[in-house]
Design a protein around this motif. Structure first.
Motif, PDB file in Angstrom:
ATOM      1  N   LEU A   1       0.851  -1.189   0.000  1.00  0.00           N
ATOM      2  CA  LEU A   1       0.000   0.000   0.000  1.00  0.00           C
ATOM      3  C   LEU A   1       0.887   1.240   0.000  1.00  0.00           C
ATOM      4  O   LEU A   1       1.809   1.339   0.827  1.00  0.00           O
ATOM      5  CB  LEU A   1      -0.908  -0.014   1.222  1.00  0.00           C
ATOM      6  CG  LEU A   1      -1.754   1.232   1.479  1.00  0.00           C
ATOM      7  CD1 LEU A   1      -2.774   1.424   0.360  1.00  0.00           C
ATOM      8  CD2 LEU A   1      -2.455   1.113   2.832  1.00  0.00           C
TER       9      LEU A   1
ATOM     10  N   THR B   1      -3.552   0.862  -9.177  1.00  0.00           N
ATOM     11  CA  THR B   1      -3.962  -0.196  -8.248  1.00  0.00           C
ATOM     12  C   THR B   1      -4.387  -1.437  -9.023  1.00  0.00           C
ATOM     13  O   THR B   1      -5.238  -1.371  -9.912  1.00  0.00           O
ATOM     14  CB  THR B   1      -5.125   0.291  -7.375  1.00  0.00           C
ATOM     15  OG1 THR B   1      -4.654   1.348  -6.530  1.00  0.00           O
ATOM     16  CG2 THR B   1      -5.663  -0.843  -6.511  1.00  0.00           C
TER      17      THR B   1
ATOM     18  N   GLN C   1      -0.135  -7.750  -4.894  1.00  0.00           N
ATOM     19  CA  GLN C   1      -1.105  -6.654  -4.887  1.00  0.00           C
ATOM     20  C   GLN C   1      -0.404  -5.313  -4.698  1.00  0.00           C
ATOM     21  O   GLN C   1       0.425  -5.151  -3.794  1.00  0.00           O
ATOM     22  CB  GLN C   1      -2.116  -6.860  -3.758  1.00  0.00           C
ATOM     23  CG  GLN C   1      -3.115  -5.723  -3.585  1.00  0.00           C
ATOM     24  CD  GLN C   1      -4.140  -5.662  -4.710  1.00  0.00           C
ATOM     25  OE1 GLN C   1      -4.700  -6.673  -5.096  1.00  0.00           O
ATOM     26  NE2 GLN C   1      -4.373  -4.457  -5.237  1.00  0.00           N
TER      27      GLN C   1
ATOM     28  N   THR D   1      -1.603  -1.366  -4.132  1.00  0.00           N
ATOM     29  CA  THR D   1      -2.736  -0.482  -3.854  1.00  0.00           C
ATOM     30  C   THR D   1      -2.212   0.934  -3.653  1.00  0.00           C
ATOM     31  O   THR D   1      -1.344   1.157  -2.816  1.00  0.00           O
ATOM     32  CB  THR D   1      -3.512  -0.937  -2.614  1.00  0.00           C
ATOM     33  OG1 THR D   1      -3.960  -2.282  -2.791  1.00  0.00           O
ATOM     34  CG2 THR D   1      -4.727  -0.037  -2.387  1.00  0.00           C
TER      35      THR D   1
ATOM     36  N   SER E   1      -3.323   4.698  -2.713  1.00  0.00           N
ATOM     37  CA  SER E   1      -4.404   5.490  -2.117  1.00  0.00           C
ATOM     38  C   SER E   1      -4.285   6.951  -2.558  1.00  0.00           C
ATOM     39  O   SER E   1      -3.192   7.468  -2.764  1.00  0.00           O
ATOM     40  CB  SER E   1      -4.350   5.397  -0.597  1.00  0.00           C
ATOM     41  OG  SER E   1      -3.147   5.942  -0.117  1.00  0.00           O
TER      42      SER E   1
END
Length: 115
Positions: A11, A90, A110, A112, A114
């Motif tokens: 993230l 993402t 993954q 991601t 933001s």
């Protein structure tokens, strides 16, 4: 068949950076091409970047100037340096190897971003 293992996802805030790694079970130099693909929810998997065993690279228009694909001198790892990340980056990122008609995929990692 080539075994591929990705790592480095996570993230990050928009504007940040991540570096993905793809470790291959055989030398990258013996594989026709290794690439990074991504798949966002509800979308088709798309090519992000690719590097040939001769060192030629190609990128999706959406990542040109922000992402860089490279390989280490030992020849078993391909990297994807991702800078200036955007929320639209993402996705699950997959490493792919193409070698004389054979396709191999990693399990994905993954990413991601933001806002």
């Amino acid at each position: 068949q080539v075994r591929l293992v990705e790592s480095g996802g996570g993230l990050v805030q928009a504007g940040g950076s991540l570096r993905l790694s793809c470790v291959s079970s055989r030398s990258i130099f013996s594989i026709n091409a290794v690439g990074w693909y991504r798949q966002a929810p509800g979308k088709q998997r798309e090519l992000v970047a690719i590097i040939s065993n001769g060192g030629n690279t190609n990128y999706a228009d959406s990542v040109k100037g922000r992402f860089t694909i490279s390989r280490d001198n030992a020849g078993n790892t391909v990297y994807l340096q991702m800078n200036s990340l955007k929320p639209e980056d993402t996705a699950v990122y997959y490493c792919h190897a193409y070698n004389f008609g054979m396709n191999s995929w990693g399990q994905g990692t993954q990413v991601t971003v933001s806002s």
